[in-house]
Write a protein that holds these residues in place. Structure first.
Motif, short mmCIF file in Angstrom:
data_model
loop_
_atom_site.label_atom_id
_atom_site.label_comp_id
_atom_site.label_asym_id
_atom_site.label_seq_id
_atom_site.Cartn_x
_atom_site.Cartn_y
_atom_site.Cartn_z
N ASN A 113 -12.48 1.17 -52.33
CA ASN A 113 -12.95 0.42 -53.50
C ASN A 113 -13.08 1.39 -54.68
OD1 ASN A 113 -14.32 -1.82 -54.92
ND2 ASN A 113 -16.07 -0.45 -54.84
N PRO A 114 -12.68 1.08 -55.92
CA PRO A 114 -12.04 -0.18 -56.30
C PRO A 114 -10.51 -0.12 -56.32
CG PRO A 114 -12.63 1.03 -58.28
CD PRO A 114 -13.00 1.91 -57.11
N THR A 115 -9.93 1.06 -56.03
CA THR A 115 -8.50 1.23 -56.34
C THR A 115 -7.58 0.54 -55.34
OG1 THR A 115 -8.44 3.32 -55.13
CG2 THR A 115 -8.84 3.43 -57.52
N GLY A 116 -8.01 0.43 -54.07
CA GLY A 116 -7.11 -0.10 -53.06
C GLY A 116 -6.20 0.97 -52.48
N GLU A 117 -6.47 2.26 -52.78
CA GLU A 117 -5.70 3.35 -52.17
C GLU A 117 -6.08 3.48 -50.69
OE1 GLU A 117 -5.56 6.93 -55.25
OE2 GLU A 117 -7.47 5.88 -55.22
N ALA A 118 -5.10 3.83 -49.86
CA ALA A 118 -5.39 4.01 -48.43
C ALA A 118 -5.59 5.49 -48.11
CB ALA A 118 -4.25 3.47 -47.59
N ARG A 119 -6.46 5.73 -47.14
CA ARG A 119 -6.69 7.08 -46.64
C ARG A 119 -6.27 7.14 -45.18
NH1 ARG A 119 -12.86 7.33 -48.85
NH2 ARG A 119 -12.53 8.60 -50.68
N ASP A 120 -5.92 8.32 -44.73
CA ASP A 120 -5.31 8.54 -43.42
C ASP A 120 -6.39 8.52 -42.31
OD1 ASP A 120 -3.95 9.49 -41.23
OD2 ASP A 120 -2.96 11.12 -42.34
N ILE A 121 -6.51 7.41 -41.60
CA ILE A 121 -7.57 7.27 -40.59
C ILE A 121 -7.38 8.28 -39.45
CG2 ILE A 121 -8.68 5.71 -38.93
CD1 ILE A 121 -7.67 3.36 -40.68
N ALA A 122 -6.15 8.41 -38.96
CA ALA A 122 -5.89 9.32 -37.82
C ALA A 122 -6.29 10.76 -38.16
CB ALA A 122 -4.42 9.25 -37.43
N HIS A 123 -6.01 11.16 -39.39
CA HIS A 123 -6.34 12.51 -39.84
C HIS A 123 -7.86 12.76 -39.76
CE1 HIS A 123 -6.40 16.07 -42.44
NE2 HIS A 123 -7.29 15.45 -43.20
N TYR A 124 -8.64 11.81 -40.28
CA TYR A 124 -10.10 12.00 -40.29
C TYR A 124 -10.71 11.79 -38.89
CZ TYR A 124 -9.73 12.48 -45.28
OH TYR A 124 -9.39 12.94 -46.54
N ALA A 125 -10.07 10.97 -38.07
CA ALA A 125 -10.55 10.81 -36.68
C ALA A 125 -10.40 12.14 -35.95
CB ALA A 125 -9.75 9.72 -35.98
N LYS A 126 -9.26 12.77 -36.13
CA LYS A 126 -9.00 14.04 -35.44
C LYS A 126 -10.00 15.10 -35.92
CE LYS A 126 -5.12 17.21 -34.73
NZ LYS A 126 -5.18 18.18 -35.82
N ARG A 127 -10.19 15.18 -37.21
CA ARG A 127 -11.10 16.20 -37.75
C ARG A 127 -12.54 15.95 -37.28
NH1 ARG A 127 -11.60 17.21 -43.54
NH2 ARG A 127 -12.73 18.98 -42.68
N ALA A 128 -12.98 14.68 -37.27
CA ALA A 128 -14.35 14.39 -36.83
C ALA A 128 -14.52 14.75 -35.35
CB ALA A 128 -14.66 12.91 -37.06
N HIS A 129 -13.53 14.36 -34.54
CA HIS A 129 -13.65 14.56 -33.09
C HIS A 129 -13.54 16.03 -32.70
CE1 HIS A 129 -12.30 10.09 -32.70
NE2 HIS A 129 -13.58 10.21 -33.00
N GLU A 130 -12.83 16.81 -33.48
CA GLU A 130 -12.71 18.25 -33.20
C GLU A 130 -14.07 18.94 -33.15
OE1 GLU A 130 -8.28 19.24 -35.02
OE2 GLU A 130 -10.07 19.69 -36.22
N VAL A 131 -15.02 18.45 -33.95
CA VAL A 131 -16.36 19.07 -33.96
C VAL A 131 -17.40 18.17 -33.27
CG1 VAL A 131 -15.92 20.49 -36.00
CG2 VAL A 131 -16.87 18.19 -36.28
N GLY A 132 -16.94 17.20 -32.51
CA GLY A 132 -17.87 16.34 -31.77
C GLY A 132 -18.54 15.27 -32.62
N GLY A 133 -17.97 14.98 -33.80
CA GLY A 133 -18.55 13.97 -34.68
C GLY A 133 -17.97 12.59 -34.42
N TYR A 134 -18.51 11.61 -35.12
CA TYR A 134 -18.03 10.22 -35.04
C TYR A 134 -17.32 9.84 -36.33
CZ TYR A 134 -21.18 9.57 -31.02
OH TYR A 134 -21.82 9.65 -29.81
N LEU A 135 -16.32 8.96 -36.20
CA LEU A 135 -15.67 8.40 -37.38
C LEU A 135 -15.99 6.92 -37.50
CD1 LEU A 135 -13.70 8.65 -39.82
CD2 LEU A 135 -11.93 7.79 -38.30
N GLY A 136 -16.64 6.55 -38.61
CA GLY A 136 -16.87 5.14 -38.94
C GLY A 136 -15.94 4.73 -40.06
N VAL A 137 -15.33 3.54 -39.94
CA VAL A 137 -14.42 3.07 -40.98
C VAL A 137 -14.94 1.78 -41.58
CG1 VAL A 137 -12.08 2.23 -41.48
CG2 VAL A 137 -12.39 4.19 -39.94
N ASP A 138 -15.08 1.78 -42.90
CA ASP A 138 -15.35 0.54 -43.64
C ASP A 138 -13.99 -0.07 -43.98
OD1 ASP A 138 -15.83 -1.42 -45.55
OD2 ASP A 138 -17.41 -0.28 -46.59
N SER A 139 -13.66 -1.11 -43.23
CA SER A 139 -12.33 -1.71 -43.32
C SER A 139 -12.35 -3.02 -44.13
CB SER A 139 -11.80 -1.97 -41.89
OG SER A 139 -10.44 -2.33 -41.89
N THR A 140 -13.40 -3.19 -44.94
CA THR A 140 -13.57 -4.44 -45.70
C THR A 140 -12.33 -4.82 -46.51
OG1 THR A 140 -15.94 -4.02 -45.90
CG2 THR A 140 -14.99 -5.56 -47.49
#
Ligand code: PLP
Length: 426
Positions: free
Chosen positions: A171-198
């Protein structure tokens, strides 16, 4: 004979009554559950009485209701459809922000990685951080390895760690971000990835496929779809994790009201056809708007005074990605080297554009007939918002469009006459 696995639009209509043949008086159109309390079955009806005394862990299957903060029929049916729709155990909340606050309580992070996006999300995070030691970092910062505490409720959730909160499309642009990229980075350090897919409701995007741990929607938008209800949705794959969320919701008391659930279930029946139409309209509008910029090639019948970037300077939409950000008036862009079609089918129905004139951006929504000047998004009617009016940190040249289900040619013609009307403003 068994049927093949039902398709998306079929499940929206039928996921909540698999056992209808066995039930007398099963209402096809859901009724609205308003009762807060339910009669105790007489002990002579042993099975029902026992079920009442031992309410189930969650609301997914139960037919025995005790008190409506726990379970009731309309909520159970709505969540059965949502669970089928999202391919994960789904819960409803009284608003999208309430759903986000529930995710924050669920993982209780001490570090949150986030950048931009819906302004209310930042306000909710601010509420969560009160009196707590929480660090907010940028999405692209280095993620710290944080010590976590295992929970004792059997959910397997580890609290106190890192939560990466990714809004995509943004929001507001409608640009997409790379979910797989951030999932990998979060999981590498034991974190969680939450996605607001509204901004990309089903069937446009399924963030679990790219590794999201939890998915959230403001159901106020596309799922509700008629600008008449507030609701939020959270979904998780693991049923133990779902039970933890269900427990929290019960004791926060943050479920939607019966009327909202009734409206939501009714709206979900048509989600597939609404979103397909909105996404298609939006993609065509984005393409047409882009043709009016300096980079674009307008069709010969377009009025001269609105072409060549004279009115529209820049358009954001996933179908225009990847791009280098060179002409982007903000001087940067999201998801630079990434093709959104790797995680989305079609583009988001909500996106933004930058008008050359700030005065034109302010007044544009008052010059249109079909586009209504209003905030929010996801409804069947098209909206056009001067984004600064809702978010004072937004650049005043930005207008946001929420595309409805009108005929595309009417929407295009409406915008065209509005652009001609404001073309002389500087
Ligand atoms: C609207 C919205 C929210 C908040 O939802 P509410 O239902 O208004 O509480 C969160 N995220 C995004 C992307 C939204 O558009």
């Amino acid at each position: 004979m068994t049927l093949p696995t039902a398709g998306f639009q079929t499940r929206l209509l039928h996921a909540d009554h698999p056992d209808a043949q066995r039930e007398p008086n099963y209402p096809l159109a859901p009724s609205m559950s308003l009762s807060t309390t339910f009669h105790v079955p007489h002990p002579d009806f042993k099975e029902e009485h026992e079920a009442y005394l031992n309410p189930p862990e969650n609301s997914q299957d139960t037919k025995i209701h005790v008190y409506s903060r726990y379970t009731h029929d309309t909520m159970a049916r709505t969540e059965q459809v949502l669970t089928s729709l999202l391919g994960a155990n789904a819960l409803t909340y009284s608003s999208g922000l309430n759903a986000i606050i529930s995710v924050l309580n669920h993982y209780a992070p001490s570090v949150i990685a986030i950048r931009n996006g819906y302004q209310g999300t930042h306000a909710s995070i601010e509420l969560y951080t009160r009196g707590r030691d929480v660090r907010i970092i940028d999405l692209d910062d280095e993620y710290p390895k944080v010590e976590t505490t295992p929970t004792t409720d059997g959910s397997g959730v580890k609290i106190g760690g890192l939560l990466v909160w990714l809004e995509t499309p943004l929001n507001p642009t409608g640009e997409a971000r790379d979910i797989a990229h951030y999932a990998k980075r979060a999981h590498e350090v034991g974190g969680y990835l939450g996605v607001d897919s509204t901004f990309a409701p089903p069937p446009l995007q399924d963030p679990f496929k790219q590794g999201a741990d939890i998915v959230m929607h403001s159901a106020t938008k596309y799922m509700g779809g008629h600008s008449d209800l507030l609701a939020g949705v959270v979904a998780v794959k693991d049923v133990k994790e779902f039970n933890r969320l269900w427990h929290d919701r019960t004791y926060l008391g943050t479920r939607p009201g019966g009327l909202e659930l009734y409206l939501l279930l009714r709206s979900l029946r048509t989600l597939g056809i609404r979103v397909a139409r909105q996404s298609e309209n939006a993609e065509k509008l984005a393409k047409w708007l882009h043709s009016l910029t300096e980079e674009g090639e307008p069709s010969p019948e377009t009025p001269q005074e609105i072409t060549g970037g004279r009115v529209v300077r820049y358009v954001w939409h996933t179908t225009l990605q990847p791009r280098d950000g060179k002409n982007d008036p903000r001087g940067y862009c999201e998801g630079k080297d990434f093709d959104p079609s790797s995680q989305m089918t079609g583009g988001p129905p909500t996106f933004s554009f930058w008008l050359r004139s700030e005065a034109a951006a302010r007044i544009l929504g008052q010059k249109t007939t079909y586009f209504q000047a209003a905030t929010s998004l996801g409804g069947v009617e098209s909206l056009l918002e001067h984004r600064w009016a809702s978010n004072r940190t937004e650049n005043p040249h930005v207008c946001r469009i929420s595309t409805g289900i009108e005929d595309f040619e009417d929407l295009r013609a409406d915008l065209q006459q509005a652009f001609v009307n404001v073309a002389s403003l500087s």
